[in-house]
Design a protein around this motif. Structure first.
Motif, short mmCIF file in Angstrom:
data_model
loop_
_atom_site.label_atom_id
_atom_site.label_comp_id
_atom_site.label_asym_id
_atom_site.label_seq_id
_atom_site.Cartn_x
_atom_site.Cartn_y
_atom_site.Cartn_z
N ARG A 1 -5.38 -3.51 -7.13
CA ARG A 1 -4.80 -2.27 -6.61
C ARG A 1 -3.69 -1.72 -7.50
O ARG A 1 -2.64 -1.27 -7.04
CB ARG A 1 -4.28 -2.49 -5.16
CG ARG A 1 -5.42 -2.74 -4.18
CD ARG A 1 -4.89 -3.32 -2.89
NE ARG A 1 -4.50 -4.71 -3.06
CZ ARG A 1 -3.75 -5.39 -2.19
NH1 ARG A 1 -3.29 -4.78 -1.11
NH2 ARG A 1 -3.45 -6.65 -2.40
N GLN A 2 -3.89 -1.85 -8.80
CA GLN A 2 -2.95 -1.28 -9.77
C GLN A 2 -3.77 -0.92 -11.00
O GLN A 2 -4.81 -1.52 -11.25
CB GLN A 2 -1.84 -2.26 -10.12
CG GLN A 2 -2.36 -3.61 -10.60
CD GLN A 2 -1.27 -4.67 -10.63
OE1 GLN A 2 -0.67 -4.89 -11.65
NE2 GLN A 2 -1.04 -5.34 -9.52
N SER B 1 5.15 -10.11 -1.77
CA SER B 1 3.80 -9.71 -2.17
C SER B 1 2.74 -10.48 -1.39
O SER B 1 1.81 -9.90 -0.83
CB SER B 1 3.64 -9.94 -3.68
OG SER B 1 2.29 -10.03 -4.04
N PHE C 1 0.45 1.81 -8.92
CA PHE C 1 -0.32 1.21 -7.84
C PHE C 1 -1.36 2.20 -7.35
O PHE C 1 -1.14 3.42 -7.37
CB PHE C 1 0.59 0.81 -6.68
CG PHE C 1 1.51 -0.34 -7.00
CD1 PHE C 1 1.00 -1.59 -7.27
CD2 PHE C 1 2.88 -0.16 -7.02
CE1 PHE C 1 1.84 -2.66 -7.57
CE2 PHE C 1 3.73 -1.23 -7.31
CZ PHE C 1 3.20 -2.48 -7.59
N ASP D 1 -4.96 -9.61 -10.79
CA ASP D 1 -3.51 -9.55 -10.98
C ASP D 1 -2.90 -10.87 -10.50
O ASP D 1 -3.62 -11.82 -10.18
CB ASP D 1 -2.93 -8.35 -10.22
CG ASP D 1 -2.98 -8.53 -8.72
OD1 ASP D 1 -3.82 -9.33 -8.24
OD2 ASP D 1 -2.17 -7.90 -8.01
N LEU E 1 -1.29 -11.65 -7.73
CA LEU E 1 -1.58 -12.03 -6.35
C LEU E 1 -3.02 -12.52 -6.22
O LEU E 1 -3.29 -13.51 -5.53
CB LEU E 1 -1.31 -10.86 -5.39
CG LEU E 1 -1.54 -11.13 -3.91
CD1 LEU E 1 -0.70 -12.31 -3.42
CD2 LEU E 1 -1.23 -9.87 -3.08
N ASP F 1 0.46 -8.99 1.54
CA ASP F 1 -0.76 -8.70 0.76
C ASP F 1 -0.61 -7.40 -0.02
O ASP F 1 -1.47 -6.53 0.00
CB ASP F 1 -2.00 -8.68 1.66
CG ASP F 1 -3.29 -8.72 0.83
OD1 ASP F 1 -3.24 -9.19 -0.32
OD2 ASP F 1 -4.35 -8.28 1.34
N LEU F 2 0.51 -7.27 -0.72
CA LEU F 2 0.76 -6.11 -1.57
C LEU F 2 0.88 -6.59 -3.02
O LEU F 2 1.51 -7.61 -3.28
CB LEU F 2 2.08 -5.44 -1.18
CG LEU F 2 2.10 -4.70 0.15
CD1 LEU F 2 3.54 -4.32 0.51
CD2 LEU F 2 1.23 -3.44 0.07
N PRO F 3 0.31 -5.85 -3.96
CA PRO F 3 0.46 -6.24 -5.37
C PRO F 3 1.88 -5.99 -5.86
O PRO F 3 2.66 -5.30 -5.21
CB PRO F 3 -0.54 -5.34 -6.10
CG PRO F 3 -0.68 -4.15 -5.23
CD PRO F 3 -0.48 -4.62 -3.82
N VAL F 4 2.21 -6.57 -6.99
CA VAL F 4 3.56 -6.46 -7.52
C VAL F 4 3.46 -6.12 -9.01
O VAL F 4 2.55 -6.57 -9.70
CB VAL F 4 4.34 -7.77 -7.27
CG1 VAL F 4 3.62 -8.98 -7.85
CG2 VAL F 4 5.75 -7.71 -7.81
N LEU F 5 4.37 -5.28 -9.49
CA LEU F 5 4.46 -5.01 -10.92
C LEU F 5 5.81 -5.54 -11.39
O LEU F 5 6.84 -5.26 -10.76
CB LEU F 5 4.35 -3.51 -11.20
CG LEU F 5 2.93 -2.92 -11.11
CD1 LEU F 5 2.97 -1.39 -11.03
CD2 LEU F 5 2.07 -3.34 -12.30
#
Lengths: 321, 259
Positions: free
Chosen positions: B221-222, A107, A144, B94, B96, A111-115
């Motif tokens: 971004r969610q 992540s 997302f 979030d 991040l 630079d990507l969000p995570v669930l």
């Protein structure tokens, strides 16, 4: 962005791959036309058979990590593929010690969000996730909104593992690239703790103890009872935090998810933290002296009573058999 | 030995919790307290600094409304000072986004070791400390059940499925601790009084040189699309033990053919 290709992070185990990895491979087949795996270690050639059997056409092999923890190198390898335009539309990662490291590193690196803490995935143009909150009394759905690939960290036992009867996956090496100082931690020794009886997350019967046991020594009742029932001994967070039993026994949000045939909760009030980990049991028995304890709202049989009386009597009765 | 502990101030888990209408994020408008999970990290840091014979324990936290109640608890335990990042622009961040804020704040302090809990007790995403490590270019060891320092090396017993691994890392590094790693001390009266005058530096997103678009709800971004009631389990039979409790359990197990 439609979901055509999913990568599943497949964790090697002592023998083969972890059960959660099989569960995620199985689910991925429902969600995308192409399923591929990412794995590491020294047994990929052998594991490619089962990885293929569960539906992956290709396994991207990060290779032997030596003494390194998987987090940094595996994340860097996946990030490299994404940067080169060879990445998937979504990445499924098991909730595990190493899985969360990989997800966090990936992540930040991309630079990507995570669930995380996902217990179900619903397909479509976008994957929609389900997350239990407030002890599993409510279910949050999320997705997302930005550029992918999405990083999805899924809890154990969210899906059944079912073979697709596929041929062995083809193995393709995945290079790691530059890790800087992020890979400087090293495993110098491994310790396997003795365990008798089935694993906590695989046992048909789980007997768990909580603060209501009164003191650490009384956890022996839980161990005796679980042994008599050929089950595993679990614990609430409260007594793990108090240092009575190791973290590996913990059932709940921060610990293991269990779905046994019978879950016997002894002296556990049923904090939301605990309920998420055991609500999926087929049958729940609770023994607690507080008749207002939340655990009684989810149990099939509730005994309002003193664990110090009920458990010894139960042990005596079962010992006769 | 300068140690940073990432701490979270959360709504009291014992009090009723709710999601805000609209955003569906956790309602944090009420009183916040130190996350119990973080008391272990604070204690671990204090003990390691004492054993090293010097150095400071600095708290780093992100919270709405300039909240300091939880920080005061950790300062009362013995931490020297705190950095609090509080900014309306952070609402809805979030994991991040939070990691970006914490990493930037930690970068201002300079630390030999950064300690955090494996996950918070309210959001429990469980990735923030490792995201911080990656953003700072540092090694990390998660799920520590014991932590020791030997010169420039941190030695950790890391929880595994089978038992535990002994893992070492050169400093600086990020380590996440499980509950029970040490027994947290209760703040003494003297500690509580001393905490009132310990420095808490409050910073905004701009102070950290971060772009507002990277953090907060936009940076996340969610989106939570819905919140639904879970399927309820049917209530079972609840009986008061009249000396027959064990027998009732035996009968129940027999009916299931478990015994």
């Amino acid at each position: 962005m439609s979901i055509n290709k999913i990568w599943v992070v497949v964790e090697p185990a002592d023998a083969g791959i972890t059960t959660t990895s099989l569960e995620l491979l199985t689910k991925a087949r429902d969600l995308a036309s192409t399923v591929e795996a990412v794995t590491w270690g020294t047994n990929t050639a052998a594991n490619a058979a089962v990885i293929g059997e569960y539906g992956a056409s290709t396994v991207h092999d990060v290779g032997d990590l030596g003494s390194a923890l998987p987090g940094a190198p595996v994340a860097a390898a996946i990030a490299g593929a994404i940067a080169a335009g060879n990445g998937p539309d979504a990445i499924l990662i098991p909730t595990s010690y190493d899985g969360r490291d990989i997800a966090g590193r990936l992540s930040a690196r991309c630079d990507l969000p995570v669930l995380t803490n996902i217990t179900d995935l619903v397909g479509g143009d976008k994957l929609s996730t389900r997350h239990p909150v407030f002890g599993g009394t409510q279910i949050v759905s999320a997705e997302f909104t930005g550029q992918g690939p999405g990083i999805f960290v899924v809890r154990a036992k969210s899906f059944a593992a079912e073979s697709a009867g596929g041929a062995a996956a083809s193995v393709a090496p995945l290079s790691v690239g530059d890790l800087g100082n992020t890979n400087a931690s090293a495993i110098v020794n491994r310790h396997v703790e003795e365990r008798t009886g089935p694993k906590l997350d695989e046992a048909e019967v789980v007997v768990s103890g909580g603060r209501g046991l009164g003191e650490k020594e009384n956890y022996a009742l839980i161990e005796q009872l679980s042994k008599l029932l050929n089950g595993a001994a679990g614990a609430s967070r409260a007594i793990v935090d108090a240092g009575w039993v190791p973290y590996s026994h913990q059932v709940g949000q921060t610990g293991k998810t269990v779905k046994p045939t019978v879950y016997l909760a002894c002296g556990i009030s049923g904090a939301t933290q605990h309920m998420v980990g055991m609500k999926g049991a087929k049958n729940i028995i609770a023994v607690n002296k507080d008749q207002d304890a939340p655990i009684f709202s989810v149990c099939d049989l509730g005994i309002v009573g003193d664990v110090h009386k009920v458990l010894p009597a139960l042990i005596e009765e079962l010992s006769k058999r | 030995m300068n140690i940073v502990v990432c701490v979270k101030q959360i709504p009291d888990p014992a009090a009723p919790q709710s999601l805000e209408a609209g955003s569906h994020t956790l309602d944090r408008s009420g009183k916040l307290i130190l996350d119990d999970s973080d008391a272990y990290g604070v204690e671990m840091a204090l003990q390691l600094a004492e054993q090293a014979g010097g150095g400071e324990v600095t708290l780093v936290s992100m919270a709405p409304n300039g909240e300091t109640a939880g920080l005061r608890t950790a300062l009362a335990m013995g931490a020297a000072k705190a950095i609090l990042v509080s900014d309306d622009a952070l609402k809805g961040s979030d994991a991040l986004g939070t990691a970006k804020v914490l990493a930037a704040a930690i970068g201002r302090v300079g630390a030999d070791l950064i300690i955090a809990a494996t996950e918070s007790s309210d959001g429990y995403t469980g990735t923030t400390p490792v995201q911080v490590a990656e953003l700072l270019g540092l090694p990390s060891i998660t799920f520590a059940k014991s932590v020791a320092i030997d010169g420039g090396t941190v030695k950790v017993d890391r929880q595994t499925e089978a038992g535990y691994d002994e893992v070492t890392s050169p400093l600086p590094a990020v380590v996440t601790v499980t509950a029970g790693v040490v027994e947290p001390r209760y703040p003494s009266f003297k500690g509580i009084m001393a905490a009132k005058s310990k420095p808490i530096e409050t910073l905004s997103v701009a102070d950290l040189g971060l772009d507002g678009g990277q953090v907060g709800a936009a940076g996340g971004r969610q989106v939570i699309t819905s919140v639904d009631e879970a399927e309820a389990r049917n209530a079972g039979e609840i009986v008061v033990d009249e000396g027959d409790g064990a027998q009732r359990i035996v009968t129940f197990l027999e009916n299931l053919k478990v015994i």
